[in-house]
Design a protein around this motif. Structure first.
Motif, PDB file in Angstrom:
ATOM      1  N   LEU A 135       0.823  -1.209   0.000  1.00 30.00           N
ATOM      2  CA  LEU A 135       0.000   0.000   0.000  1.00 30.00           C
ATOM      3  C   LEU A 135       0.858   1.260   0.000  1.00 30.00           C
ATOM      4  O   LEU A 135       0.507   2.260  -0.639  1.00 30.00           O
ATOM      5  N   HIS A 136       1.993   1.217   0.713  1.00 33.13           N
ATOM      6  CA  HIS A 136       2.917   2.359   0.678  1.00 33.13           C
ATOM      7  C   HIS A 136       3.419   2.596  -0.750  1.00 33.13           C
ATOM      8  O   HIS A 136       3.498   3.753  -1.208  1.00 33.13           O
ATOM      9  N   ARG A 137       3.764   1.542  -1.447  1.00 30.70           N
ATOM     10  CA  ARG A 137       4.238   1.703  -2.833  1.00 30.70           C
ATOM     11  C   ARG A 137       3.150   2.302  -3.709  1.00 30.70           C
ATOM     12  O   ARG A 137       3.429   3.131  -4.593  1.00 30.70           O
ATOM     13  N   THR A 138       1.901   1.915  -3.450  1.00 30.78           N
ATOM     14  CA  THR A 138       0.790   2.469  -4.219  1.00 30.78           C
ATOM     15  C   THR A 138       0.620   3.956  -3.934  1.00 30.78           C
ATOM     16  O   THR A 138       0.413   4.765  -4.856  1.00 30.78           O
ATOM     17  N   VAL A 139       0.722   4.342  -2.667  1.00 30.90           N
ATOM     18  CA  VAL A 139       0.626   5.753  -2.294  1.00 30.90           C
ATOM     19  C   VAL A 139       1.745   6.555  -2.940  1.00 30.90           C
ATOM     20  O   VAL A 139       1.524   7.657  -3.472  1.00 30.90           O
ATOM     21  N   GLU A 140       2.929   6.001  -2.892  1.00 31.54           N
ATOM     22  CA  GLU A 140       4.095   6.721  -3.401  1.00 31.54           C
ATOM     23  C   GLU A 140       4.027   6.963  -4.904  1.00 31.54           C
ATOM     24  O   GLU A 140       4.706   7.852  -5.426  1.00 31.54           O
TER      25      GLU A 140
END
Length: 400
Positions: free
Chosen positions: A58-63
């Protein structure tokens, strides 16, 4: 990595239904008291942290910083196929998988797609209340094949009654809850085969809600109904990461529909539904990298259930409770107190300020029961049960 499920994560002011939804909860009649001291253990989501690989995804998606319309890539379907083949030895083809934003939503779509006004739909009460709502709310008729409870709290299927009701010409569908919520039964291969055979012989479509299928006790085996039988053309299965990995807010149900005609009818009735990029990333990460977390979670839930059973036997001896074969809910029988359901409700919800779920919501068979979700850190469960003990203290004292 090692997960600490005893950690208490404050969910207030995070848009949580169970921790921030007091006004709505009071409005729909669950309780008249809800404040900052309320311990809500009524809804089937967890107060436990999700797998780290899922968080990282999810962090990678946000980034990436752009969150547009999304479609499921091949990796999405491959993750589903890998999970069910590895965990349940169930081979699923990619074209059989249909994304849907939620299981209750899927049930309503299925009812509208495959039945007509006035048709009968079999359910097995006491059962998850949205089953009844999906039937009655769409103008269909509830046909109750009530589960039979013995003196040890073990539930079984009345097959003679089931077959009689399936033979009725107005009966068009059977909604199976497996593992069963709230009783926790995991049905055997023979039971599933018999249900499927009766439905096939009488042209009754099976919609199987199996979203709790990964949450089973030590020593138990869960067999998807589509894996238990040879003929699956009359079976639609609802699967989800929502319960297994505690991501109900990401709206991710996947239906397995082997029959092309049924698949086309369902998708036509549902219309276009696109998952968010967060949903896609979460599922791929959870199914590909979440197994270690799940095994730790299952051990934690099993230990909590064993603690709850011992606590109740010692401190609430008039309550009957058994450890369920599956799910993270426990079904508490308060009939031993000889109190009305309303009095039991008042003592738990108002005096103890603990929010469970009244058994009558699951059908008249649940009248003297309360459902508790034990998917919270053990310190919260302990505090809630201590409060409930205090709410019945006068009865315990009088009995001494």
């Amino acid at each position: 990595m090692k997960y600490n499920f005893d950690e208490i994560i404050n969910r207030r002011k995070t848009y949580s239904l169970k921790w921030d939804g007091g006004d709505l909860i009071k409005e729909i009649g669950y309780t008249t008291r809800y404040d900052e001291e309320t311990l809500p253990l009524f809804t089937a989501d967890m107060d436990l942290p999700v797998p780290q690989p899922l968080i990282d995804a999810l962090h990678r998606t946000v980034e990436h910083r752009i969150f547009g319309y999304s479609v499921c890539p091949p990796a999405y379907f491959q993750a589903i196929q890998h999970w069910f083949k590895t965990r349940h030895d169930w081979a699923i083809s990619a074209e059989e998988i249909v994304y849907c934003p939620g299981t209750v939503y899927a049930l309503n779509i299925a009812v509208r797609a495959f039945t007509e006004q006035g048709d009968g739909i079999i359910i097995q009460q006491p059962v998850y209340p949205p089953f009844t709502a999906a039937i009655e709310g769409n103008g269909r008729k509830v046909i109750n094949n009530a589960l039979q409870c013995d003196t040890n709290g073990y539930y079984s299927i009345d097959f003679e009654d089931f077959e009689e009701k399936a033979k009725d010409e107005s009966t068009k569908m059977f909604i199976l809850c497996h593992p069963h919520n709230p009783t926790g039964r995991i049905f055997t291969k023979d039971e599933l085969q018999k249900l499927a055979d009766i439905c096939a012989e009488n042209d009754v479509l099976i919609i199987a809600d199996e979203i709790h299928g990964d949450l089973i006790r030590r020593g138990q085996t869960f067999i998807p109904i589509a894996k238990a039988v040879d003929e699956v053309s009359h079976i639609i299965t609802c699967t989800a990461i929502n319960k297994t990995f505690n991501v109900a807010g990401l709206h991710c149900t996947n239906l397995i529909i082997p029959n092309l005609r049924l698949r086309e009818k369902f998708t036509e009735t549902m219309g276009v539904q696109l998952p968010s990029p967060f949903t896609i990333a979460a599922l791929i990460a959870a199914y590909n990298e979440g197994e270690d977390w799940l095994e730790q979670l299952k051990d934690y839930i099993d230990d909590t259930m064993e603690w709850v059973k011992v606590f109740i036997e010692q401190r609430l001896p008039l309550v009957k409770v058994t450890i369920p074969e599956g799910t993270y809910v426990m079904w508490l029988d308060f009939s031993g107190y000889g109190l009305s359901p309303e009095e039991v409700h008042y003592r738990i919800y108002n005096k103890a300020n603990v929010l469970l779920e009244d058994g009558h919501l699951f059908g008249e068979e649940g009248l003297h029961y309360q459902r508790i979700c034990i998917s919270s850190p053990r310190p919260i469960i302990k505090e809630a049960l201590e409060r409930i003990v205090g709410a019945f203290e006068d009865i315990h004292t009088a009995a001494v």
